[in-house]
Design an enzyme around this catalytic site. Structure first.
Site, mmCIF file in Angstrom:
data_model
loop_
_atom_site.group_PDB
_atom_site.id
_atom_site.type_symbol
_atom_site.label_atom_id
_atom_site.label_comp_id
_atom_site.label_asym_id
_atom_site.label_seq_id
_atom_site.Cartn_x
_atom_site.Cartn_y
_atom_site.Cartn_z
ATOM 1 N N ARG A 61 8.118 -17.957 -9.324
ATOM 2 C CA ARG A 61 7.144 -17.853 -8.564
ATOM 3 C C ARG A 61 7.328 -18.244 -7.074
ATOM 4 N NH1 ARG A 61 4.244 -22.383 -8.523
ATOM 5 N NH2 ARG A 61 5.142 -22.271 -7.009
ATOM 6 N N TYR A 119 -7.733 -2.190 8.912
ATOM 7 C CA TYR A 119 -8.078 -1.610 7.558
ATOM 8 C C TYR A 119 -9.014 -2.803 6.696
ATOM 9 C CZ TYR A 119 -7.123 -2.062 2.667
ATOM 10 O OH TYR A 119 -7.243 -2.099 1.412
ATOM 11 N N ASP A 191 0.539 -4.612 11.868
ATOM 12 C CA ASP A 191 1.062 -4.211 10.708
ATOM 13 C C ASP A 191 0.835 -2.668 10.746
ATOM 14 O OD1 ASP A 191 0.318 -2.208 8.198
ATOM 15 O OD2 ASP A 191 -2.025 -3.508 7.822
ATOM 16 N N LYS A 216 2.561 1.831 -0.656
ATOM 17 C CA LYS A 216 2.374 3.055 0.422
ATOM 18 C C LYS A 216 3.564 3.278 0.869
ATOM 19 C CE LYS A 216 -2.486 1.766 1.230
ATOM 20 N NZ LYS A 216 -2.063 0.861 0.592
HETATM 21 N N1 PLP Z 1 -2.798 -2.542 5.156
HETATM 22 C C1 PLP Z 1 -3.189 -1.364 5.668
HETATM 23 C C2 PLP Z 1 -3.043 0.220 6.829
HETATM 24 C C3 PLP Z 1 -3.201 0.108 4.736
HETATM 25 O O1 PLP Z 1 -3.891 0.988 4.276
HETATM 26 C C4 PLP Z 1 -3.834 -1.361 3.252
HETATM 27 C C5 PLP Z 1 -4.057 -0.826 1.623
HETATM 28 O O2 PLP Z 1 -4.439 0.145 1.639
HETATM 29 C C6 PLP Z 1 -3.594 -2.389 3.689
HETATM 30 C C7 PLP Z 1 -2.588 -3.083 4.543
HETATM 31 C C8 PLP Z 1 -3.331 -3.427 1.991
HETATM 32 O O3 PLP Z 1 -2.005 -3.455 1.450
HETATM 33 P P1 PLP Z 1 -2.769 -3.230 -0.284
HETATM 34 O O4 PLP Z 1 -3.374 -2.641 -0.939
HETATM 35 O O5 PLP Z 1 -0.895 -3.696 -0.696
HETATM 36 O O6 PLP Z 1 -2.343 -4.899 -0.754
#
Ligand code: PLP
Length: 408
Positions: A61, A119, A191, A216
């Protein structure tokens, strides 16, 4: 001479077969280490490892070598034209990564400036969860430096941005955001999920920490959930401490897949971006489509900025369409697609479409949706690796199915 094995019963031998010999050759792929805990040669070694006097692994962990291999590979890709070392930490999701960053560098009484079109998960984390623990947040238009400047306060610890906003694909002026954040003693956290280091590396433009949903494009095959954060070692140490405290480690199996995905990321991105450009161009010429958001189009508000900040005239593989006829048209359109599936997430090898207001951005109220440029008929396409002509044909077929909304 081989050591004499003690006389033991079959049950004991089943649990303690001889150790395989150490592998001395390098392998082209990093090994998959599934162990949840490690064994020590001595009490002293175990205490040194726990106290951090010696580097190594103790408990699954806390860290595992496969997750570290993945994080190191991402750091390597993000650390182009950056002075000083860059390290990474891997997480069990993109949201776990963003949560750990916020826990590491903010606290009760701190303030964050975040994009109003963030997001939905990020929006929900900041607005619905961390705000309950005393974090103040202002959501602003990240492409408007004056709005960001006006929102910054003495308690601001983080200016948060997305390299390519989801789904409008707006691109903020990262160097200016970095300047504004740093002048206020805050960090710029970016991000960069939709851009990936193939298009843009925010550290080069002044960001302090870069986060990704590895689920992604890094994985790319829709079969592994994960996240990653990269930045300079002293910040990454804090981020790791927050990860360890909250149990957000990336498990070895998805780490292996995500690391493998990185090897083909540049090739996949090149092809997916090129197909996205073809589709965006075809959609701008269709009467059913009110608006196409794609930064590769000269008409997109972020086109010039994206051309400057992104490599090789590549603008990502997401195309957002706003259809005439609102949610009803969007719904019939999605149901009429044949090759393109209705699907959540993005960044995989197969093209998926989804209705934005009811899925990724459902946390936003109608006013926030309107401010974020999301309409009732907005549909997001994540372009995959299919033949571009087949995709265009499928989209045209579905647009024909909603002709009642546009052939008046
Ligand atoms: N940031 C963006 C731009 C996203 O599109 C997403 C998920 O769709 C996330 C963060 C969150 O990622 P996760 O689904 O891997 O937790």
């Amino acid at each position: 001479m081989a050591a004499v094995r003690p006389r033991t019963a079959p049950a004991t031998r089943a649990v303690h077969p001889p150790d395989p010999p150490p592998v001395l050759q390098r392998s082209p792929t990093p090994p998959l280490h599934r162990a949840t805990s490690y064994l020590f040669e001595s009490m002293a070694e175990s205490l040194d490892l726990r106290a951090g006097r010696r580097s190594g692994y103790v408990y699954g962990r806390i860290d595992n070598p496969t997750a570290d291999a993945f994080a190191t590979a991402v750091a390597e890709m993000e650390a182009v034209n950056v002075a000083g070392p860059v390290e990474g930490q891997a997480f069990n999701s993109g949201m776990a990564a963003i949560t750990a960053v916020m826990l590491a560098v903010t606290g009760a009484g701190a303030h964050v400036v975040a994009p109003r079109d963030a997001y939905g998960g990020t929006y929900g984390l900041l607005d619905g969860v961390l705000s309950r623990f005393g974090l103040a947040v202002d959501f602003v238009d990240p492409t408007d430096p004056e709005a960001v400047r006006a929102a910054i306060r003495p308690e601001t610890r983080v200016v948060f941005a997305e390299t390519l906003a989801n789904p409008t694909l707006a691109v903020p002026e990262l160097p200016v955001l970095a300047e504004l954040a740093h002048a206020a003693g805050a960090l710029l956290v970016v991000d960069s999920t939709l851009a990936t280091p193939v298009l843009c590396r925010p550290l080069e433009h002044g960001a302090d920490l870069v986060v990704h949903s590895a689920t992604k494009y890094f994985g790319g095959h829709s079969d592994a959930v994960g996240g990653v954060v990269v930045g300079r070692p002293e910040l990454i140490r804090e981020v790791r401490a927050a990860r360890v405290a909250t149990g957000g480690v990336l498990a070895p199996d998805p780490a292996y897949l995500l690391r493998r995905g990185l090897s083909t990321l540049p090739l996949r991105m090149a092809r997916q971006c090129a197909t996205a450009a073809t589709i965006a161009d075809a959609m701008t010429r269709h009467d059913a489509v009110l608006r196409v958001d794609y930064p590769g189009l000269g008409t997109h508000p972020s086109h010039d900025r994206a051309s400057r900040l992104f490599d090789d005239e590549r603008f990502g593989a997401i195309v957002t369409l706003t259809l005439r006829g609102g949610k009803e048209a969007g719904s019939v359109f999605l149901d009429s697609l044949g090759l393109v599936a209705i699907g959540t997430s993005l960044g995989g090898v197969s093209t998926v479409a989804q209705h934005v207001a009811s899925t990724t951005h459902r946390q936003l109220d109608p006013q926030a949706l309107a401010e974020a440029g999301i309409g009732a008929g907005t549909v997001r396409l994540s372009i995959g690796l299919e033949d571009p002509a087949d995709l265009v044909e499928d989209l045209h077929r579905a647009l024909w199915a909603i002709r009642g909304f546009w052939r008046l």
